[in-house]
Design an enzyme around this catalytic site. Sequence first.
Site, PDB file in Angstrom:
ATOM      1  N   ASP A   1       0.822  -1.207   0.000  1.00 23.56           N
ATOM      2  CA  ASP A   1       0.000   0.000   0.000  1.00 23.56           C
ATOM      3  C   ASP A   1       0.862   1.266   0.000  1.00 23.56           C
ATOM      4  O   ASP A   1       1.776   1.387   0.830  1.00 23.56           O
ATOM      5  CB  ASP A   1      -0.865  -0.036   1.275  1.00 23.56           C
TER       6      ASP A   1
ATOM      7  N   GLU B   1       1.969  -0.246  -4.763  1.00 26.69           N
ATOM      8  CA  GLU B   1       0.993   0.734  -5.248  1.00 26.69           C
ATOM      9  C   GLU B   1       1.765   2.038  -5.449  1.00 26.69           C
ATOM     10  O   GLU B   1       1.988   2.786  -4.498  1.00 26.69           O
ATOM     11  CB  GLU B   1      -0.126   0.911  -4.222  1.00 26.69           C
TER      12      GLU B   1
HETATM   13  O1  TEU Z   1      -4.837   3.946  -1.660  1.00 19.62           O
HETATM   14  C1  TEU Z   1      -4.002   5.046  -1.874  1.00 19.62           C
HETATM   15  C2  TEU Z   1      -4.580   6.117  -2.638  1.00 19.62           C
HETATM   16  O2  TEU Z   1      -3.859   6.803  -3.322  1.00 19.62           O
HETATM   17  C3  TEU Z   1      -6.026   6.425  -2.493  1.00 19.62           C
HETATM   18  O3  TEU Z   1      -6.073   7.680  -1.895  1.00 19.62           O
HETATM   19  C4  TEU Z   1      -6.703   6.449  -3.797  1.00 19.62           C
HETATM   20  O4  TEU Z   1      -6.001   7.218  -4.713  1.00 19.62           O
HETATM   21  C5  TEU Z   1      -8.055   7.042  -3.631  1.00 19.62           C
HETATM   22  O5  TEU Z   1      -8.712   6.302  -2.658  1.00 19.62           O
HETATM   23  C6  TEU Z   1      -8.868   6.979  -4.889  1.00 19.62           C
HETATM   24  O6  TEU Z   1     -10.063   7.679  -4.699  1.00 19.62           O
HETATM   25  C7  TEU Z   1      -4.448   2.994  -0.741  1.00 19.62           C
HETATM   26  C8  TEU Z   1      -5.523   1.953  -0.605  1.00 19.62           C
HETATM   27  O7  TEU Z   1      -5.653   1.259  -1.807  1.00 19.62           O
HETATM   28  C9  TEU Z   1      -6.781   2.618  -0.143  1.00 19.62           C
HETATM   29  O8  TEU Z   1      -7.869   1.730  -0.099  1.00 19.62           O
HETATM   30  C10 TEU Z   1      -6.509   3.195   1.226  1.00 19.62           C
HETATM   31  O9  TEU Z   1      -7.622   3.927   1.652  1.00 19.62           O
HETATM   32  C11 TEU Z   1      -5.279   4.089   1.238  1.00 19.62           C
HETATM   33  O10 TEU Z   1      -4.182   3.543   0.535  1.00 19.62           O
HETATM   34  C12 TEU Z   1      -4.801   4.295   2.651  1.00 19.62           C
HETATM   35  O11 TEU Z   1      -4.274   3.110   3.156  1.00 19.62           O
END
Ligand code: TEU
Length: 560
Positions: free
Chosen positions: A207, A259
């Site tokens: 993440d 990610e």
């Molecule tokens: O997402 C990271 C992220 O960049 C998110 O802010 C995303 O761009 C946004 O939700 C889109 O609308 C990761 C995870 O995949 C997400 O589910 C988590 O909420 C976030 O990190 C925090 O851990």
Amino acid sequence: GYEPKWWKEAVVYQIYPRSFKDSNGDGIGDLNGITEKLDYLQKLGVNVIWLSPHYDSPNADNGYDIRDYEKVMKEFGTMADFDRMLAGIKQRHMRLIIDLVVNHTSDEHKWFVESAKSKTNPYRDYYIWRDGKPNPSAPNGFDPPNNYPSFFSGSAWQYSAPTKQFYLHLFAVKQPDLNWDNPKVRESVYSLMRFWLDKGVDGFRMDVIPLISKQPGLPDLVPGTDFVKLWANGPHRDEYLQEMNKKALSPYDTMTVGEAIGITLAEEPKIIDDNRHELNLVFNFDAMRISRGDGYSARKWTLPQFKAIYTNHANVLSKTSWDTVFLSNHDAPRLVSTFGDDSAEFRVPSAKLLETMILTLRGTPFLYEGDELGMTNYPFTKLSQFDDIEVKNAYKAKVLTGKMSEEQFVAEAHQFGRDNSRTPMQWDATSNGGFTTGGKPWLAVNPNYAQINAASEVEDKDSVFAYTQQLIALHHAHPALVYGDYKDLDPENDKVFAYTRTLGDERFLVVLNFSGSSIEFAWPDEVKAARLVLDNLPGLHGTGKGRLSLNPWEARIYKY
Ligand code: TEU
Ligand code: CA
């Protein structure tokens, strides 16, 4: 050629456990529910599962706020349930990668509970604490230490009364950022990674991993800077990832996928080139985010722009780095609603076309739960139907401050909100789509479950499921679809995406009509003797002299 690796040949399926299958009627998906459905996944043909967070959590952000890394979330089951699920996965010759969320923890994690107690607590430096700027008219007498915004609206700093300092949280207030510059933090992370690797998991989806190294001194953002890029390029990012690789990952045969928010395509090789010994793969969001502007606003895009992304990828990623292909996940709206056409007329062919693309482009494909059924966005009409903290916080920041009307906000969140893809899996036509035997799922099931569900699709040879199954089998059977070179045959065409995948003398031609109208496409000369391998609208095609007549949303794969 490329060095063969199991994670290059894999077809990955993402499970969002809360929404997958509820086995005990409490309305929340769980690990035993996943175990019940392993035969379904095996039948589909995917061979790696990415499990979104399954750890103990107060669920401020559905498990992306971890309270205890070595415990299973009680709503999801027990460690014994996890072990049984993992054994079931291995028995079926599949593998499991789990979500590693280590940029931040929950504020209820014992490290943070200790850290917040006093400035001299041994865990104080596990997190990022700073003095505020004195301001007599501010709520606690201080303004935040700098102007960083949070991804979930508002300031990225939260005041904490016991020590009169602020802590950094790039996401929710309940997600304090870990201080990776502290070697004890890094060792603690490597140790929890070993805990799961020793159990037999096959790797991690990491993440927001580029955010772990913060900017020295945390200076204010200069107005206009792309803050995600700045945050993703901290000075120690690669050093920490190399250390993690050496100390935690290298003794095991793992798949790692980061990610990579804030990382441009050109910078990707720094993280994924084999010779760097950091991660195997990253998610690059250029394609998935092409239809989206700031916040939940829409952005116009064209097919040539979209295709250019894949050509750039093929050009930039060398023989020693490997790509991923995906257009959906738990943070994005539904695949068919975003990139296809979810109307009654075109939902099935356009969902099949998108699966065709994802499973034949160059890179490891990632499918999100429900895409194989052609599941659609939820018909949201009001704020109370959303559960997501991102939506709720954005509502406060935008609507309650008068920056946007409620109507417009709900319309935009309907289009791009994360809950679209988090509604429960639609297993059959019984109440709540067969997701739960209890009365009320944690998030409402999409009312179209009577038409769109796994039970009917598994039986129907013309379903999105049956077609995806064939595509996955094709992907597994042909090295050209994994390792083959990629060539876009007609980059300027604004309706047709046509490309070849070539390995030695094996060559596939994929032709996709990305439009709701019938069109003609000129055959490339050498394709005349090609054999039609798969077609999402079989029996309908015309193959004229030197031209292909394509029906709306038609997808064909030829081999020659
Ligand atoms: O997402 C990271 C992220 O960049 C998110 O802010 C995303 O761009 C946004 O939700 C889109 O609308 C990761 C995870 O995949 C997400 O589910 C988590 O909420 C976030 O990190 C925090 O851990
Ligand atoms: Ca349950």
